[in-house]
Design an enzyme around this catalytic site. Structure first.
Site, PDB file in Angstrom:
ATOM      1  N   LYS A 128      -3.992 -19.617 -17.072  1.00  0.00           N
ATOM      2  CA  LYS A 128      -3.195 -20.354 -16.078  1.00  0.00           C
ATOM      3  C   LYS A 128      -1.812 -20.700 -16.616  1.00  0.00           C
ATOM      4  O   LYS A 128      -0.848 -20.726 -15.871  1.00  0.00           O
ATOM      5  CB  LYS A 128      -3.906 -21.635 -15.651  1.00  0.00           C
ATOM      6  CG  LYS A 128      -5.046 -21.402 -14.685  1.00  0.00           C
ATOM      7  CD  LYS A 128      -5.415 -22.703 -13.983  1.00  0.00           C
ATOM      8  CE  LYS A 128      -6.593 -22.492 -13.042  1.00  0.00           C
ATOM      9  NZ  LYS A 128      -7.037 -23.745 -12.428  1.00  0.00           N
ATOM     10  N   LYS A 211     -10.573 -11.447 -11.498  1.00  0.00           N
ATOM     11  CA  LYS A 211     -11.490 -12.253 -10.663  1.00  0.00           C
ATOM     12  C   LYS A 211     -10.881 -12.496  -9.281  1.00  0.00           C
ATOM     13  O   LYS A 211      -9.670 -12.675  -9.148  1.00  0.00           O
ATOM     14  CB  LYS A 211     -11.753 -13.548 -11.443  1.00  0.00           C
ATOM     15  CG  LYS A 211     -12.024 -14.775 -10.656  1.00  0.00           C
ATOM     16  CD  LYS A 211     -12.339 -15.967 -11.549  1.00  0.00           C
ATOM     17  CE  LYS A 211     -11.375 -17.103 -11.216  1.00  0.00           C
ATOM     18  NZ  LYS A 211     -11.831 -18.433 -11.577  1.00  0.00           N
ATOM     19  N   LYS A 214      -8.665 -17.827  -5.173  1.00  0.00           N
ATOM     20  CA  LYS A 214      -7.904 -18.400  -4.065  1.00  0.00           C
ATOM     21  C   LYS A 214      -6.424 -18.498  -4.409  1.00  0.00           C
ATOM     22  O   LYS A 214      -5.599 -18.672  -3.529  1.00  0.00           O
ATOM     23  CB  LYS A 214      -8.473 -19.759  -3.653  1.00  0.00           C
ATOM     24  CG  LYS A 214      -8.612 -20.770  -4.761  1.00  0.00           C
ATOM     25  CD  LYS A 214      -9.317 -22.038  -4.253  1.00  0.00           C
ATOM     26  CE  LYS A 214     -10.208 -22.591  -5.305  1.00  0.00           C
ATOM     27  NZ  LYS A 214     -11.259 -23.433  -5.031  1.00  0.00           N
TER      28      LYS A 214
HETATM   29  P1  AMP Z   1     -12.799 -22.912  -8.396  1.00  0.00           P
HETATM   30  O1  AMP Z   1     -12.413 -22.221  -7.148  1.00  0.00           O
HETATM   31  O2  AMP Z   1     -12.073 -22.366  -9.581  1.00  0.00           O
HETATM   32  O3  AMP Z   1     -12.791 -24.402  -8.299  1.00  0.00           O
HETATM   33  O4  AMP Z   1     -14.314 -22.495  -8.634  1.00  0.00           O
HETATM   34  C1  AMP Z   1     -15.382 -23.167  -8.005  1.00  0.00           C
HETATM   35  C2  AMP Z   1     -16.689 -22.448  -8.300  1.00  0.00           C
HETATM   36  O5  AMP Z   1     -16.657 -21.127  -7.757  1.00  0.00           O
HETATM   37  C3  AMP Z   1     -17.000 -22.288  -9.792  1.00  0.00           C
HETATM   38  O6  AMP Z   1     -18.401 -22.424  -9.981  1.00  0.00           O
HETATM   39  C4  AMP Z   1     -16.565 -20.887 -10.085  1.00  0.00           C
HETATM   40  O7  AMP Z   1     -17.263 -20.330 -11.168  1.00  0.00           O
HETATM   41  C5  AMP Z   1     -16.926 -20.180  -8.783  1.00  0.00           C
HETATM   42  N1  AMP Z   1     -16.064 -19.011  -8.578  1.00  0.00           N
HETATM   43  C6  AMP Z   1     -14.729 -19.009  -8.332  1.00  0.00           C
HETATM   44  N2  AMP Z   1     -14.259 -17.756  -8.206  1.00  0.00           N
HETATM   45  C7  AMP Z   1     -15.335 -16.928  -8.408  1.00  0.00           C
HETATM   46  C8  AMP Z   1     -15.519 -15.517  -8.407  1.00  0.00           C
HETATM   47  N3  AMP Z   1     -14.499 -14.685  -8.187  1.00  0.00           N
HETATM   48  N4  AMP Z   1     -16.763 -15.039  -8.648  1.00  0.00           N
HETATM   49  C9  AMP Z   1     -17.809 -15.872  -8.864  1.00  0.00           C
HETATM   50  N5  AMP Z   1     -17.697 -17.220  -8.863  1.00  0.00           N
HETATM   51  C10 AMP Z   1     -16.489 -17.740  -8.640  1.00  0.00           C
END
Ligand code: AMP
Ligand code: TRP
Length: 351
Positions: A128, A211, A214
């Protein structure tokens, strides 16, 4: 399944009630990656009857600047996504982090437990911050210590997350162990990551080595939970692939990141194994597979988007649910953090 395995740590944690905590940042709309890596598993855990606590981590979101109106919207929309995906606010505790001050209080104490060297090794921070590491917020650097506080303020023993969060959970374990050692107590459990299933890391539709996120600048790289059927179909149609047909065995996906990603997504959405999907589509072209995948995704995500829309018509009701969840969360976290004040030698004479 991780349940009956008696690892040494599971035995050490036997004194703690099984409890699940997980969080998602309201820093934008949720994606198919969040759904498969997180939300879908959150619902499974709730339905297994374990106590489940789910949090929209707004304090984490502001480690990179958020427009206040958008943050408020994304927090409500995140709550709507949880509920639409099957989280029942009566059975799970659903709330936003900033309403329970125990998180930041314990977060500060953990800032004093975690070591600079540990934090500097966090790959998510490095990704990041990029070349800009002198100019990112101090909060972004401390982010994983706050995440450890989220979990440990509840003495949670299990944390379902996507694969990208594994390193943060290892850090959470290190913080718990160091706190227990430094103060000569057996106070915090050593958490177990729950990272299971076909799509623990959903990749970008434009680049199978990145990955799905968002925060990716290209909207074509991800499926948003709010995308309609036409948009979902178009995004899968344009998803990057290679010219080969699908292989005869799962092993044939090894060096084909884009193909593997689409097959993983299919398997996770259909609740099938990768082998089963490959058996059904062996030798088929993407011209056949992609529309089938799009139909499957629309059939699973369409009802969630519709329910989210309905819930978002009444933001007051969402705020009420978050408030009630925060009350229940606080009832668990407050006594735990009060004990931490006692353990660390803070005078609390107003209680
Ligand atoms: P975040 O959007 O970074 O707050 O992630 C929230 C949850 O979604 C966490 O458990 C991440 O590991 C999961 N997550 C986010 N992006 C992915 C992805 N591309 N594949 C699998 N899990 C994801
Ligand atoms: N760091 C997680 C992510 O970006 C979100 C998060 C914050 C979290 N606190 C948590 C996940 C506690 C699990 C438990 O995905």
């Amino acid at each position: 399944m991780s349940e009956p395995v008696q690892t040494p740590q599971a035995i050490a944690n036997a004194a703690f009630k099984p409890r699940i905590f997980s969080g998602i940042q309201p820093s934008g709309g949720l994606t198919l990656g969040n759904y498969l890596g997180a939300l879908k598993r959150f619902v499974q855990k709730q339905d297994e009857g374990i106590q489940t606590i789910y949090c929209l981590v707004d304090m984490h979101a502001i480690t990179t600047w958020q427009d206040p109106a958008k943050l408020r919207h994304a927090t409500r929309e995140g709550a709507a996504a949880f509920i639409a995906a099957g989280i029942d606010p009566a059975r799970s505790i659903l709330f936003n982090q900033s309403q329970v001050s125990a998180h930041v209080e314990l977060g500060w104490i953990f800032n004093c437990v975690a070591r600079m060297g540990w934090m500097s090794r966090m790959t998510q921070f490095k990704d990041k911050a990029g070349k800009n590491s002198e100019n990112v917020s101090l909060g972004l650097y401390a982010y994983p210590a706050l995440m450890a506080a989220d979990i440990l303020a509840y003495h949670a023993t299990m944390v379902p997350v996507g694969d990208d969060q594994k390193q943060h959970l290892e850090l959470t374990r290190d913080i718990a162990i160091k706190f227990n050692n430094d103060y000569g107590v057996d106070f915090f459990p050593v958490v177990e990551p729950l990272i299971e299933g076909a799509a623990t890391r959903v990749m970008s539709l434009r680049d199978g080595t990145k990955k799905m996120s968002k925060s990716d600048p290209s909207d074509q790289s991800r499926i948003n939970l709010t995308d309609d059927a036409d948009v979902i179909a178009a995004k899968f149609r344009k998803a990057k692939t290679d010219p080969e047909p699908l292989p005869e065995t799962a092993f044939g996906l090894k060096d084909r990141p884009e193909a593997r990603n689409l097959v993983n997504i299919y398997a996770a959405l259909a609740d099938q194994s990768v082998d089963q999907v490959i058996a059904d589509y062996a030798g088929k072209q993407f011209g056949t597979f992609k529309p089938a995948l799009a139909d499957l995704a629309v059939s699973k995500l369409g009802p969630i988007a519709a329910e989210m829309n309905r819930l978002m018509q009444d933001p007051g009701e969402i705020d009420r649910i978050l408030g009630a969840g925060a009350d229940r969360a606080e009832a668990i976290a407050r006594p735990i953090v009060d004990q931490v004040y006692d353990i660390t030698g803070m005078i609390r004479s107003r209680r």
